[in-house]
Design a protein around this motif. Structure first.
Motif, PDB file in Angstrom:
ATOM      1  N   VAL A  40      92.139  -2.890  23.161  1.00  0.00           N
ATOM      2  CA  VAL A  40      91.568  -4.233  23.080  1.00  0.00           C
ATOM      3  C   VAL A  40      92.449  -5.185  23.889  1.00  0.00           C
ATOM      4  CG1 VAL A  40      90.864  -6.130  21.587  1.00  0.00           C
ATOM      5  CG2 VAL A  40      90.641  -3.757  20.797  1.00  0.00           C
ATOM      6  N   ALA A  41      91.833  -5.881  24.827  1.00  0.00           N
ATOM      7  CA  ALA A  41      92.554  -6.888  25.618  1.00  0.00           C
ATOM      8  C   ALA A  41      92.229  -8.262  25.045  1.00  0.00           C
ATOM      9  CB  ALA A  41      92.147  -6.797  27.082  1.00  0.00           C
ATOM     10  N   LEU A  42      93.233  -8.931  24.526  1.00  0.00           N
ATOM     11  CA  LEU A  42      93.079 -10.296  24.019  1.00  0.00           C
ATOM     12  C   LEU A  42      93.348 -11.228  25.201  1.00  0.00           C
ATOM     13  CD1 LEU A  42      92.435 -11.904  21.481  1.00  0.00           C
ATOM     14  CD2 LEU A  42      94.872 -11.866  20.901  1.00  0.00           C
ATOM     15  N   THR A  43      92.286 -11.571  25.919  1.00  0.00           N
ATOM     16  CA  THR A  43      92.414 -12.289  27.190  1.00  0.00           C
ATOM     17  C   THR A  43      92.660 -13.789  26.978  1.00  0.00           C
ATOM     18  OG1 THR A  43      90.017 -12.497  27.253  1.00  0.00           O
ATOM     19  CG2 THR A  43      90.975 -10.646  28.434  1.00  0.00           C
ATOM     20  N   LYS A  44      92.990 -14.425  28.097  1.00  0.00           N
ATOM     21  CA  LYS A  44      93.272 -15.874  28.108  1.00  0.00           C
ATOM     22  C   LYS A  44      94.382 -16.216  27.109  1.00  0.00           C
ATOM     23  CE  LYS A  44      88.488 -16.776  29.467  1.00  0.00           C
ATOM     24  NZ  LYS A  44      87.276 -17.604  29.311  1.00  0.00           N
ATOM     25  N   ALA A  45      95.381 -15.297  27.039  1.00  0.00           N
ATOM     26  CA  ALA A  45      96.484 -15.484  26.091  1.00  0.00           C
ATOM     27  C   ALA A  45      97.299 -16.726  26.420  1.00  0.00           C
ATOM     28  CB  ALA A  45      97.381 -14.246  26.099  1.00  0.00           C
ATOM     29  N   ASP A  46      97.182 -17.206  27.679  1.00  0.00           N
ATOM     30  CA  ASP A  46      97.914 -18.420  28.054  1.00  0.00           C
ATOM     31  C   ASP A  46      97.335 -19.667  27.405  1.00  0.00           C
ATOM     32  OD1 ASP A  46      95.798 -17.512  29.941  1.00  0.00           O
ATOM     33  OD2 ASP A  46      96.091 -19.534  30.790  1.00  0.00           O
ATOM     34  N   LEU A  47      96.142 -19.541  26.780  1.00  0.00           N
ATOM     35  CA  LEU A  47      95.501 -20.691  26.146  1.00  0.00           C
ATOM     36  C   LEU A  47      95.728 -20.734  24.636  1.00  0.00           C
ATOM     37  CD1 LEU A  47      92.046 -20.717  28.018  1.00  0.00           C
ATOM     38  CD2 LEU A  47      94.166 -21.944  28.592  1.00  0.00           C
ATOM     39  N   ALA A  48      96.555 -19.813  24.117  1.00  0.00           N
ATOM     40  CA  ALA A  48      96.782 -19.783  22.675  1.00  0.00           C
ATOM     41  C   ALA A  48      98.270 -19.618  22.396  1.00  0.00           C
ATOM     42  CB  ALA A  48      95.994 -18.637  22.049  1.00  0.00           C
ATOM     43  N   ASP A  49      98.709 -20.188  21.280  1.00  0.00           N
ATOM     44  CA  ASP A  49     100.114 -19.987  20.897  1.00  0.00           C
ATOM     45  C   ASP A  49     100.237 -18.708  20.074  1.00  0.00           C
ATOM     46  OD1 ASP A  49      99.329 -20.531  18.229  1.00  0.00           O
ATOM     47  OD2 ASP A  49      99.740 -22.670  18.474  1.00  0.00           O
ATOM     48  N   ASP A  50     101.452 -18.362  19.694  1.00  0.00           N
ATOM     49  CA  ASP A  50     101.704 -17.089  19.012  1.00  0.00           C
ATOM     50  C   ASP A  50     100.943 -16.980  17.697  1.00  0.00           C
ATOM     51  OD1 ASP A  50     103.282 -16.363  21.078  1.00  0.00           O
ATOM     52  OD2 ASP A  50     105.201 -16.741  20.065  1.00  0.00           O
ATOM     53  N   ASP A  51     100.911 -18.057  16.934  1.00  0.00           N
ATOM     54  CA  ASP A  51     100.205 -18.007  15.654  1.00  0.00           C
ATOM     55  C   ASP A  51      98.712 -17.769  15.854  1.00  0.00           C
ATOM     56  OD1 ASP A  51     102.522 -18.392  14.232  1.00  0.00           O
ATOM     57  OD2 ASP A  51     102.261 -20.578  14.016  1.00  0.00           O
ATOM     58  N   GLU A  52      98.152 -18.422  16.858  1.00  0.00           N
ATOM     59  CA  GLU A  52      96.723 -18.220  17.143  1.00  0.00           C
ATOM     60  C   GLU A  52      96.454 -16.785  17.589  1.00  0.00           C
ATOM     61  OE1 GLU A  52      95.211 -22.633  18.580  1.00  0.00           O
ATOM     62  OE2 GLU A  52      96.384 -21.405  19.976  1.00  0.00           O
ATOM     63  N   LEU A  53      97.363 -16.241  18.398  1.00  0.00           N
ATOM     64  CA  LEU A  53      97.205 -14.854  18.835  1.00  0.00           C
ATOM     65  C   LEU A  53      97.254 -13.895  17.651  1.00  0.00           C
ATOM     66  CD1 LEU A  53      99.375 -14.795  22.094  1.00  0.00           C
ATOM     67  CD2 LEU A  53      96.887 -14.756  21.931  1.00  0.00           C
ATOM     68  N   LEU A  54      98.180 -14.111  16.740  1.00  0.00           N
ATOM     69  CA  LEU A  54      98.283 -13.242  15.561  1.00  0.00           C
ATOM     70  C   LEU A  54      97.020 -13.342  14.715  1.00  0.00           C
ATOM     71  CD1 LEU A  54     102.015 -13.843  14.518  1.00  0.00           C
ATOM     72  CD2 LEU A  54     101.019 -11.738  15.451  1.00  0.00           C
ATOM     73  N   GLY A  55      96.462 -14.522  14.605  1.00  0.00           N
ATOM     74  CA  GLY A  55      95.225 -14.695  13.842  1.00  0.00           C
ATOM     75  C   GLY A  55      94.068 -13.948  14.477  1.00  0.00           C
ATOM     76  N   ARG A  56      93.958 -14.056  15.805  1.00  0.00           N
ATOM     77  CA  ARG A  56      92.898 -13.342  16.518  1.00  0.00           C
ATOM     78  C   ARG A  56      93.068 -11.832  16.368  1.00  0.00           C
ATOM     79  NH1 ARG A  56      89.377 -17.322  16.782  1.00  0.00           N
ATOM     80  NH2 ARG A  56      89.791 -18.907  18.377  1.00  0.00           N
ATOM     81  N   MET A  57      94.298 -11.352  16.441  1.00  0.00           N
ATOM     82  CA  MET A  57      94.549  -9.907  16.322  1.00  0.00           C
ATOM     83  C   MET A  57      94.152  -9.404  14.936  1.00  0.00           C
ATOM     84  SD  MET A  57      98.178  -9.817  18.407  1.00  0.00           S
ATOM     85  CE  MET A  57      98.450  -8.050  18.365  1.00  0.00           C
ATOM     86  N   ALA A  58      94.417 -10.200  13.896  1.00  0.00           N
ATOM     87  CA  ALA A  58      94.030  -9.805  12.535  1.00  0.00           C
ATOM     88  C   ALA A  58      92.508  -9.728  12.413  1.00  0.00           C
ATOM     89  CB  ALA A  58      94.608 -10.793  11.529  1.00  0.00           C
TER      90      ALA A  58
END
Length: 632
Positions: free
Chosen positions: A109-127
């Motif tokens: 799974v590629a979580l794209t546009k990672a430059d538009l989210a902070d670490d907490d947002e990325l962790l939330g999306r991954m969950a």
């Protein structure tokens, strides 16, 4: 390995493929203008060490799911793309459902546009993504934040995709390529592209297009975007084809390019069907649906085989009855969408690509489908031979599973099976059939001692296990060759059984046979024999018809019997007249009178020995030996 993208529109699939390969997979002018992917795009990443990744970039818009499906059925691994800015969206879910229904269990799974989210947002999306994946074949797949704009995670993603391993497609079978694109190149001619699902394709191979049956020769090919002499299963290939009737208009997306051995279009697929748990209601028997198989898209009906309703989340055997013929083999994956083509409703695995039009719900047929459901099991043939049917049509079995002759024989030997002509049997089945034939004939002889035996079809129907006509014919010929039964004049009997005439009938037959031999081409009729020898006419008729069943005489016309060798001589005489002879020429040749000559020729016409056109006839070469060779 072929990697297919999947995901919602505008989540960065095409941009990510460009970051991985340097190739912009959007090739259409409209795609460039609108900034969205409409049709399939292709790109390749050459790693410089002999390894290479091929990418199929699919459209994410709901209106183009049919295009996504044309590319998804040829991929080995999935690259599910989810935007870190937007998260899971409707086409994320539907594309993931399709990947799961296709049986794909390798992917990232590629979580794209990672430059538009902070670490907490990325962790939330991954969950959120982990929760979505947990009930699918991609459960546990690695989720990697990436950015096509900054390059973050792109190299790591490429390494992770390579670590998934190479394609595991079958290179041992006959060649099979799903066509997803066809175009004409100036100076080259027709070119088709697609993923090779099985076997190998070589330059100068002569192949067929399925379902049309058009012949095609491979003039040249590219495999994974490189000129090559061989294209193998698991590679994307471009084939430059030539053929007497080949044109751009004659080829369409959904066709297969196959070895001649695999050309068997079908419109009835017996499948194991799973209805998605997300469906709002049960699927009813004979429901219409859009059917996607390989790169093909056709309409069809779903005939449920173990009930009239399939509940959401459940699986059932079914037959897909298609409006058009397609190419299909056992193990092919099928995707079903609702009649309005707005959502995916389920998927299926082909169990038997050549489903029967009748008796599809009988216990015997359902048991066969249950045995074949594990289509890639080495013991499949053995399980099939042990069923009530007791046999397998080996050519049909080999075709359905894309097996070369050597592999088919290996599977038969592993099952302790025996080949009898074109059929496979277990040794125990052969022995049981032998006893069945002998017991059936013995019972008949005991009840009808004055009969010559049973006609083959009556014997087949009287046996305890009823084999189809072709399989029974193979079994019977085996027993005749082994001399456990005898075949006389169209009747099957045990070797020890013979029809014995009573003393009076035997004496009468000696007199009649002498007259038939003396007047071989103009024999007396039944009433003549009755008057000459003072016998009742019905008794003479009964005796001669009994002897006709034994093959000693032939009733050419009512009450007009000839010795069998005399019939063979008359056939030879007709053939000697050459093509286009008249009844008068035949009469003069045999000197048997016009009436008898006409009766004989009409008998020949009825049995296909001669063909009449007006007043002329000619013999049919294949029928000349129907009554044996003429006596020397």
């Amino acid at each position: 390995m072929i990697v297919g993208t999947a995901g919602h529109i505008d989540h960065g699939k095409t941009a990510l493929v460009k970051a991985l390969t340097g190739v912009d997979a959007d090739r259409l002018k409209e795609e460039k203008a609108r900034g969205i992917t409409i049709d399939l795009g292709y790109a390749y990443s050459d790693l410089g060490d002999g390894r290479q990744l091929g990418f199929v970039d699919v459209p994410g818009h709901e209106r183009f799911v049919h295009n996504m499906l044309a590319g998804a059925t040829g991929i080995d691994a999935a690259l599910l793309v989810v935007s870190a800015a937007e998260g899971i969206k409707p086409q994320t879910v539907e594309h993931l459902q399709i990947l799961d229904l296709l049986g794909l269990d390798r992917g990232v799974v590629a979580l794209t546009k990672a430059d538009l989210a902070d670490d907490d947002e990325l962790l939330g999306r991954m969950a959120e993504i982990e929760a979505l994946l947990c009930t699918t074949g991609l459960a546990g797949a690695e989720i990697m934040p990436v950015s096509a704009l900054t390059g973050r995670g792109v190299d790591e993603l490429k390494a992770r995709l390579l670590a998934l391993g190479e394609s595991a497609r079958n290179t041992a079978g006959f060649a099979r390529l799903a066509v997803d694109r066809c175009f004409v190149l100036p100076g080259a001619g027709v070119v088709v592209t697609g993923t090779a699902h099985a076997g190998e394709i070589r330059v100068d191979d002569r192949l067929l297009l399925t379902p049309s049956g058009l012949e095609a020769r491979v003039r040249s090919l590219h495999a994974q975007n490189r000129p090559a002499e061989i294209g193998r299963a698991g590679e994307r290939c471009a084939l430059n084809l030539a053929g007497p009737k080949l044109s751009r208009e004659a080829v369409r997306r959904g066709d297969w390019v196959v070895g001649p051995e695999l050309h068997m279009p079908t419109d009835r697929l017996d499948v194991r069907l799973r209805l998605l748990a997300s469906e709002p209601q049960a699927l009813r028997h004979w429901s219409p649906a859009h059917v996607h198989i390989g790169a093909a898209h056709v309409m069809g009906r779903v005939a449920l085989l173990r009930g009239d309703r399939l509940a959401p989340g459940e699986t059932m055997l079914a037959q897909l009855v298609l409006e058009e013929k397609v190419g299909a083999l056992a193990g092919d994956r099928v995707i079903l969408r609702d009649p309005s083509a707005t959502r995916t409703i389920g998927g299926a695995t082909v169990v038997d690509p050549f489903g029967p039009p009748r008796n599809r719900r009988t216990p015997r047929r359902l048991a066969e489908l249950d045995a074949m459901a594990a289509w890639d099991d080495d013991d499949l043939l053995g399980r099939f031979l042990a069923l009530e049917a007791g046999h397998a049509d080996l050519a049909r079995f080999g075709l359905a599973h894309n097996l070369r002759q050597a592999e088919l024989e290996r599977m038969l030997a592993a099952a302790n099976g025996v080949r009898v002509q074109g059929f496979g049997f277990l040794e125990a089945t052969l022995e049981a059939a032998r006893r069945d034939i002998a017991d059936t004939l013995a019972a008949f002889h005991e009840n009808s001692p004055d009969a010559p035996g049973l006609q083959p079809e009556r014997l087949r129907l009287a046996m305890r296990r009823r084999f189809p006509v072709p399989a029974f014919r193979a079994l019977l010929e085996r027993e005749v060759a082994a001399k456990t039964v005898a075949l006389d004049g169209g009747f099957v009997r045990l070797p020890g059984h013979s029809l014995r005439l009573g003393a009076r009938d035997e004496a009468l037959w000696r007199k009649i046979s002498a007259d038939l031999a003396r007047e071989r081409f103009r024999p007396p009729r039944v009433r003549d024999f009755a008057q000459t020898y003072g016998e009742a006419e019905p008794q003479v008729r009964k005796l001669l018809r009994q002897l006709a069943r034994l093959g000693r005489v032939v009733e050419v016309a009512p009450d007009q019997f000839f010795l069998r060798p005399a019939v063979a001589q008359m056939i030879a005489a007709a053939d000697a007249l050459g093509p286009d002879f008249t009844a008068a020429q035949f009469r003069d040749r045999l000197d048997n009178g016009r009436k008898v000559a006409i009766q004989v020729l009409e008998f020949f016409d009825r049995h296909g020995i001669t063909v009449r056109r007006g007043d002329l006839r000619r013999t049919v070469p294949q029928k000349l030996g129907q009554y044996g060779p003429p006596p020397g």
